[in-house]
Design an enzyme around this catalytic site. Structure first.
Site, mmCIF file in Angstrom:
data_model
loop_
_atom_site.group_PDB
_atom_site.id
_atom_site.type_symbol
_atom_site.label_atom_id
_atom_site.label_comp_id
_atom_site.label_asym_id
_atom_site.label_seq_id
_atom_site.Cartn_x
_atom_site.Cartn_y
_atom_site.Cartn_z
ATOM 1 N N LYS A 54 0.836 -1.212 0.000
ATOM 2 C CA LYS A 54 0.000 0.000 0.000
ATOM 3 C C LYS A 54 0.863 1.252 0.000
ATOM 4 O O LYS A 54 0.628 2.183 -0.768
ATOM 5 C CB LYS A 54 -0.912 0.012 1.237
ATOM 6 C CG LYS A 54 -2.093 -0.944 1.133
ATOM 7 C CD LYS A 54 -2.789 -1.120 2.480
ATOM 8 C CE LYS A 54 -3.820 -2.238 2.383
ATOM 9 N NZ LYS A 54 -4.322 -2.676 3.687
ATOM 10 N N GLN A 98 -5.065 -1.405 9.649
ATOM 11 C CA GLN A 98 -4.991 -2.758 9.086
ATOM 12 C C GLN A 98 -5.628 -3.775 10.032
ATOM 13 O O GLN A 98 -5.326 -3.797 11.231
ATOM 14 C CB GLN A 98 -3.519 -3.120 8.815
ATOM 15 C CG GLN A 98 -3.309 -4.451 8.134
ATOM 16 C CD GLN A 98 -3.791 -4.484 6.686
ATOM 17 O OE1 GLN A 98 -3.819 -3.466 5.998
ATOM 18 N NE2 GLN A 98 -4.202 -5.642 6.225
ATOM 19 N N ASP A 121 -11.560 2.730 4.050
ATOM 20 C CA ASP A 121 -11.984 1.325 4.008
ATOM 21 C C ASP A 121 -13.501 1.207 3.865
ATOM 22 O O ASP A 121 -14.005 0.122 3.521
ATOM 23 C CB ASP A 121 -11.597 0.623 5.318
ATOM 24 C CG ASP A 121 -10.308 -0.172 5.214
ATOM 25 O OD1 ASP A 121 -10.041 -0.710 4.123
ATOM 26 O OD2 ASP A 121 -9.599 -0.268 6.226
HETATM 27 N N1 GUN Z 1 -7.207 -6.766 6.199
HETATM 28 C C1 GUN Z 1 -7.514 -7.521 5.125
HETATM 29 N N2 GUN Z 1 -8.187 -6.791 4.206
HETATM 30 C C2 GUN Z 1 -8.294 -5.544 4.721
HETATM 31 C C3 GUN Z 1 -8.872 -4.346 4.239
HETATM 32 O O1 GUN Z 1 -9.443 -4.269 3.153
HETATM 33 N N3 GUN Z 1 -8.764 -3.272 5.063
HETATM 34 C C4 GUN Z 1 -8.167 -3.335 6.282
HETATM 35 N N4 GUN Z 1 -8.143 -2.227 7.022
HETATM 36 N N5 GUN Z 1 -7.614 -4.430 6.752
HETATM 37 C C5 GUN Z 1 -7.680 -5.539 5.964
#
Ligand code: GUN
Length: 300
Positions: A54, A98, A121
């Site tokens: 990311k 996350q 998100d």
């Molecule tokens: N962990 C796995 N997929 C995601 C996601 O799309 N967003 C977040 N914040 N954590 C994750």
């Protein structure tokens, strides 16, 4: 018949290029650089890989990336204090915590502490409610990426019979809202569904999001259906050598590709689209915060 392979990697590169072009425009016209803060608590190896990817892609499209790595035993109060600081930071337009979080931290509480306008998100209940009532919101990245690929492949989805396997808050439920918004007839199937094969067999669109390796076989698929495989499962691959592994989806690719009309592969399907949509959401949040025109085609 062999299914068309929907190339999520190429599509994601196109989305990132659109994001980068729009970032350059607002930087020039308004002197604003979108910023994404990613918070990682603990050392889960898979999460570390995602967070690194990311950060790298955020910088590549010309945005600022702020990474906050906290110890696994960070207290809830300290995490909430960081989120409060990021909520008030004008240079931060998107905040992503996350998941999963270590067990002593209340995920619902943490997510609800994020400013909904910065919730890239789309997990905050305000955004969930806005999406559910067809209003402008931040849309969860994985389902948004799936929707973009489906729209690109089909044009209109109106009247199609969509079956989503999996009822998670991150994928299954928001995917259902998005497909309903595009006038599909939507079914969410889950572990208690009776006669899952027959339910899936009537679908024009199948979205598999359960996290069980290769659970959907070809004989569940209606000939010509479009299959979106959200699963990313690492399994043993003794054929590659001792101790080797490989990634597979929730769909048994080898049999489904013989029957479906189109399919997203794993890897190279939904996965790359998720991060591309995170970047798109960060840009959208930045544009909304600054009263700037939003990029077209990068949100619903
Ligand atoms: N962990 C796995 N997929 C995601 C996601 O799309 N967003 C977040 N914040 N954590 C994750």
């Amino acid at each position: 018949m062999t299914a068309e392979i929907i190339d999520g990697k190429a599509f994601a590169a196109k989305v990132r290029a659109q994001v980068a072009a729009h970032v350059a425009v607002i930087r020039e016209s308004h002197g604003v650089i979108p910023g994404l803060a990613v918070v990682l608590v603990g050392e889960d190896p898979a999460s570390q890989v995602y967070v690194r990817a990311k950060g790298k892609q955020t910088v590549e499209v010309g945005m600022n990336s702020y990474e906050h790595k906290l110890d696994a035993d960070t207290s809830e109060a300290d995490l909430l204090a960081l989120i409060k600081r990021l909520n008030g930071d004008a240079d931060v337009h998107g905040i992503l915590v996350q998941l999963p979080l270590p067990g002593h931290l209340n995920e619902d509480l943490v997510i609800s502490s994020i400013d909904p306008a910065k919730d890239v998100d789309g997990f905050h209940i305000s955004n969930v409610g806005l999406l559910g009532t067809g209003q402008k919101s931040m849309v969860p990245c994985t389902p948004l990426g799936c929707l973009m690929m489906l729209r690109d492949h089909h044009g209109s989805l109106s009247g199609m019979d969509a079956v989503i396997i999996g009822r998670s808050n991150i994928v299954g439920k928001p995917m259902a809202q998005l497909l309903l918004g595009d006038s599909c007839m939507v079914t969410i199937a889950h572990s208690r569904t009776r006669d899952l094969p027959d339910v899936v067999r009537r679908a024009d669109i199948v979205v598999a999001a359960v996290g069980r390796p290769e659970m959907v076989p070809g004989d569940w698929i209606k000939p010509g259906a479009t299959v979106v495989d959200v699963g990313i499962n690492r399994i043993d691959a003794p054929e590659k050598g001792e101790g080797k592994t490989r990634l597979v989806g929730d769909v048994d690719f080898a049999s489904v590709v013989q029957v479906a009309g189109a399919i997203t592969p794993v890897p190279g399907g939904v996965g790359p689209m998720t991060i591309a949509c995170l970047l798109a959401n960060t840009l959208t949040a930045c544009c909304r915060a600054g009263g700037m025109p939003e990029p077209e085609g990068l949100t619903v």
